[in-house]
Design a protein around this motif. Structure first.
Motif, PDB file in Angstrom:
ATOM      1  N   HIS A   1       3.567   9.916  -4.009  1.00 48.87           N
ATOM      2  CA  HIS A   1       3.879   9.837  -5.370  1.00 48.87           C
ATOM      3  C   HIS A   1       3.553  10.836  -6.106  1.00 48.87           C
ATOM      4  O   HIS A   1       4.333  11.437  -7.102  1.00 48.87           O
ATOM      5  N   SER A   2       2.361  11.492  -5.911  1.00 46.55           N
ATOM      6  CA  SER A   2       1.940  12.727  -6.943  1.00 46.55           C
ATOM      7  C   SER A   2       2.832  13.791  -6.744  1.00 46.55           C
ATOM      8  O   SER A   2       3.358  14.416  -7.671  1.00 46.55           O
ATOM      9  N   ALA A   3       3.165  13.956  -5.323  1.00 50.47           N
ATOM     10  CA  ALA A   3       3.748  15.343  -5.038  1.00 50.47           C
ATOM     11  C   ALA A   3       5.542  14.886  -5.526  1.00 50.47           C
ATOM     12  O   ALA A   3       6.172  15.960  -6.049  1.00 50.47           O
ATOM     13  N   THR A   4       5.874  13.767  -5.537  1.00 52.48           N
ATOM     14  CA  THR A   4       7.328  13.488  -6.046  1.00 52.48           C
ATOM     15  C   THR A   4       7.356  13.450  -7.657  1.00 52.48           C
ATOM     16  O   THR A   4       8.308  14.310  -7.995  1.00 52.48           O
ATOM     17  N   ASN A   5       6.153  13.163  -8.160  1.00 47.08           N
ATOM     18  CA  ASN A   5       6.396  13.261  -9.819  1.00 47.08           C
ATOM     19  C   ASN A   5       6.007  14.923 -10.172  1.00 47.08           C
ATOM     20  O   ASN A   5       6.729  15.153 -10.997  1.00 47.08           O
ATOM     21  N   THR A   6       5.251  15.661  -9.335  1.00 45.29           N
ATOM     22  CA  THR A   6       5.259  16.955  -9.257  1.00 45.29           C
ATOM     23  C   THR A   6       6.940  17.559  -9.553  1.00 45.29           C
ATOM     24  O   THR A   6       7.125  18.421 -10.352  1.00 45.29           O
ATOM     25  N   ARG A   7       7.326  17.468  -8.357  1.00 47.00           N
ATOM     26  CA  ARG A   7       8.608  17.938  -8.123  1.00 47.00           C
ATOM     27  C   ARG A   7       9.833  17.614  -9.058  1.00 47.00           C
ATOM     28  O   ARG A   7      10.396  18.339  -9.704  1.00 47.00           O
ATOM     29  N   SER A   8       9.693  16.105  -9.587  1.00 52.42           N
ATOM     30  CA  SER A   8      10.419  15.851 -10.462  1.00 52.42           C
ATOM     31  C   SER A   8      10.353  16.573 -11.834  1.00 52.42           C
ATOM     32  O   SER A   8      11.305  16.837 -13.004  1.00 52.42           O
ATOM     33  N   PHE A   9       8.864  16.851 -12.483  1.00 52.72           N
ATOM     34  CA  PHE A   9       8.930  17.675 -13.517  1.00 52.72           C
ATOM     35  C   PHE A   9       9.400  19.004 -13.283  1.00 52.72           C
ATOM     36  O   PHE A   9       9.711  19.828 -14.590  1.00 52.72           O
ATOM     37  N   ALA A  10       9.191  19.482 -12.330  1.00 52.68           N
ATOM     38  CA  ALA A  10       9.431  21.214 -12.116  1.00 52.68           C
ATOM     39  C   ALA A  10      10.888  21.530 -12.104  1.00 52.68           C
ATOM     40  O   ALA A  10      11.321  22.474 -12.672  1.00 52.68           O
ATOM     41  N   HIS A  11      11.726  20.240 -11.874  1.00 50.48           N
ATOM     42  CA  HIS A  11      13.322  20.639 -12.291  1.00 50.48           C
ATOM     43  C   HIS A  11      13.657  20.521 -13.707  1.00 50.48           C
ATOM     44  O   HIS A  11      14.045  19.822 -14.458  1.00 50.48           O
TER      45      HIS A  11
ATOM     46  N   SER B   1      -2.716   2.275  -9.303  1.00 51.14           N
ATOM     47  CA  SER B   1      -2.422   0.842  -8.995  1.00 51.14           C
ATOM     48  C   SER B   1      -3.614   0.501  -8.374  1.00 51.14           C
ATOM     49  O   SER B   1      -4.535   0.757  -8.662  1.00 51.14           O
ATOM     50  N   ARG B   2      -3.196  -0.795  -7.755  1.00 42.16           N
ATOM     51  CA  ARG B   2      -4.346  -1.601  -7.124  1.00 42.16           C
ATOM     52  C   ARG B   2      -4.997  -0.928  -5.965  1.00 42.16           C
ATOM     53  O   ARG B   2      -4.503   0.218  -5.206  1.00 42.16           O
ATOM     54  N   SER B   3      -6.373  -1.483  -5.710  1.00 42.17           N
ATOM     55  CA  SER B   3      -7.035  -0.868  -4.575  1.00 42.17           C
ATOM     56  C   SER B   3      -6.717  -1.549  -3.115  1.00 42.17           C
ATOM     57  O   SER B   3      -5.797  -2.538  -3.208  1.00 42.17           O
ATOM     58  N   VAL B   4      -6.940  -1.159  -2.303  1.00 37.44           N
ATOM     59  CA  VAL B   4      -6.995  -1.627  -0.826  1.00 37.44           C
ATOM     60  C   VAL B   4      -7.229  -3.133  -0.993  1.00 37.44           C
ATOM     61  O   VAL B   4      -6.718  -4.327  -0.475  1.00 37.44           O
ATOM     62  N   GLN B   5      -8.422  -3.517  -1.755  1.00 39.63           N
ATOM     63  CA  GLN B   5      -8.931  -4.753  -1.783  1.00 39.63           C
ATOM     64  C   GLN B   5      -8.001  -5.711  -2.440  1.00 39.63           C
ATOM     65  O   GLN B   5      -7.835  -7.067  -2.182  1.00 39.63           O
ATOM     66  N   ASP B   6      -7.385  -5.151  -3.563  1.00 33.43           N
ATOM     67  CA  ASP B   6      -6.438  -6.106  -4.316  1.00 33.43           C
ATOM     68  C   ASP B   6      -5.222  -6.290  -3.679  1.00 33.43           C
ATOM     69  O   ASP B   6      -4.935  -7.579  -3.798  1.00 33.43           O
TER      70      ASP B   6
ATOM     71  N   LEU C   1       0.873  -1.302  -0.023  1.00 30.50           N
ATOM     72  CA  LEU C   1      -0.045  -0.079  -0.016  1.00 30.50           C
ATOM     73  C   LEU C   1       1.012   1.366  -0.073  1.00 30.50           C
ATOM     74  O   LEU C   1       0.595   2.229  -0.564  1.00 30.50           O
ATOM     75  N   CYS C   2       1.850   1.300   0.518  1.00 28.28           N
ATOM     76  CA  CYS C   2       2.990   2.362   0.787  1.00 28.28           C
ATOM     77  C   CYS C   2       3.467   2.528  -0.561  1.00 28.28           C
ATOM     78  O   CYS C   2       3.841   3.909  -0.717  1.00 28.28           O
ATOM     79  N   ASN C   3       3.752   1.579  -1.256  1.00 21.97           N
ATOM     80  CA  ASN C   3       4.559   1.804  -2.767  1.00 21.97           C
ATOM     81  C   ASN C   3       3.408   2.004  -3.762  1.00 21.97           C
ATOM     82  O   ASN C   3       4.002   1.879  -4.889  1.00 21.97           O
ATOM     83  N   ALA C   4       2.271   2.117  -3.326  1.00 23.79           N
ATOM     84  CA  ALA C   4       1.291   2.022  -4.630  1.00 23.79           C
ATOM     85  C   ALA C   4       1.244   3.508  -5.269  1.00 23.79           C
ATOM     86  O   ALA C   4       1.715   4.355  -4.578  1.00 23.79           O
ATOM     87  N   SER C   5       1.042   3.524  -6.511  1.00 17.47           N
ATOM     88  CA  SER C   5       0.795   4.757  -7.077  1.00 17.47           C
ATOM     89  C   SER C   5      -0.857   4.879  -7.602  1.00 17.47           C
ATOM     90  O   SER C   5      -1.641   4.094  -7.251  1.00 17.47           O
TER      91      SER C   5
ATOM     92  N   LEU D   1      -3.111   4.043   1.865  1.00 12.88           N
ATOM     93  CA  LEU D   1      -2.859   4.232   0.179  1.00 12.88           C
ATOM     94  C   LEU D   1      -3.250   5.478  -0.220  1.00 12.88           C
ATOM     95  O   LEU D   1      -2.301   6.134  -1.072  1.00 12.88           O
ATOM     96  N   LYS D   2      -3.960   6.321   0.544  1.00 10.60           N
ATOM     97  CA  LYS D   2      -4.141   7.891   0.038  1.00 10.60           C
ATOM     98  C   LYS D   2      -2.782   8.466   0.442  1.00 10.60           C
ATOM     99  O   LYS D   2      -2.488   9.332  -0.648  1.00 10.60           O
ATOM    100  N   ALA D   3      -2.154   8.098   1.529  1.00 13.66           N
ATOM    101  CA  ALA D   3      -0.863   9.020   1.797  1.00 13.66           C
ATOM    102  C   ALA D   3       0.198   8.554   0.713  1.00 13.66           C
ATOM    103  O   ALA D   3       0.881   9.523   0.419  1.00 13.66           O
ATOM    104  N   ALA D   4       0.132   7.293   0.294  1.00 11.27           N
ATOM    105  CA  ALA D   4       1.038   6.856  -0.561  1.00 11.27           C
ATOM    106  C   ALA D   4       0.977   7.584  -1.834  1.00 11.27           C
ATOM    107  O   ALA D   4       1.835   8.071  -2.630  1.00 11.27           O
ATOM    108  N   ILE D   5      -0.362   7.595  -2.507  1.00 13.72           N
ATOM    109  CA  ILE D   5      -0.623   8.444  -3.498  1.00 13.72           C
ATOM    110  C   ILE D   5      -0.392   9.735  -3.648  1.00 13.72           C
ATOM    111  O   ILE D   5       0.315  10.345  -4.559  1.00 13.72           O
ATOM    112  N   GLY D   6      -0.641  10.370  -2.440  1.00 16.42           N
ATOM    113  CA  GLY D   6      -0.235  11.973  -2.188  1.00 16.42           C
ATOM    114  C   GLY D   6       1.369  11.997  -2.342  1.00 16.42           C
ATOM    115  O   GLY D   6       1.548  13.001  -2.969  1.00 16.42           O
TER     116      GLY D   6
END
Length: 128
Positions: free
Chosen positions: A118-128, A77-82, A70-74, A111-116
């Motif tokens: 990953h989103s923040a990481t992706n946003t930062r990587s495109f900014a540079h 990615s999969r749901s909690v149930q998956d 769940l912590c590594n989910a994008s 899962l929500k925290a992981a998605i948040g």
């Protein structure tokens, strides 16, 4: 082999077997049969080495695996149930209860925290 080393070896073999069969709940009788030990011996090994019962350890290992996934989910990615099903948890309410007892939060919040993150990481990587 000295008694302590033997007990550690049995616990290690049990761990390997549980992880190799992560998609289902491995039972204590199954572990006993697989490791060629009595239920009492298995109990003593786990109590001595880890300070917990074999069934508790099996559940904790599976819950930790689910949390890791769940912590590594994008986002797509999969749901909690998956994730729960991949670790052999089929009763979602029991999974959620056990998860919350162990980690202090709901699986969906992890899962929500992981998605948040990953989103923040992706946003930062495109900014540079």
């Amino acid at each position: 082999m000295p008694a302590r080393a033997r007990r550690q070896s049995i616990v290690s073999e049990a761990r390997d077997y549980v992880l190799a069969n992560r998609d289902r709940a491995v039972s204590v009788p199954e572990l006993c049969e697989r490791l060629h030990v009595s239920r009492r011996t298995l109990q003593y090994c786990f109590q001595d080495v880890l300070g917990m019962a074999p069934a508790t350890y099996v559940r904790v290992i599976r819950l930790n695996g689910a949390r890791r996934d769940l912590c590594n989910a994008s986002r797509d990615s999969r749901s909690v149930q998956d994730v729960a099903a991949a670790w052999g948890f089929w009763h979602m309410s029991q999974f959620a209860t056990d998860y919350r007892k162990l980690f202090g939060m709901r699986p969906s919040d992890t899962l929500k925290a992981a998605i948040g993150t990953h989103s923040a990481t992706n946003t930062r990587s495109f900014a540079h």
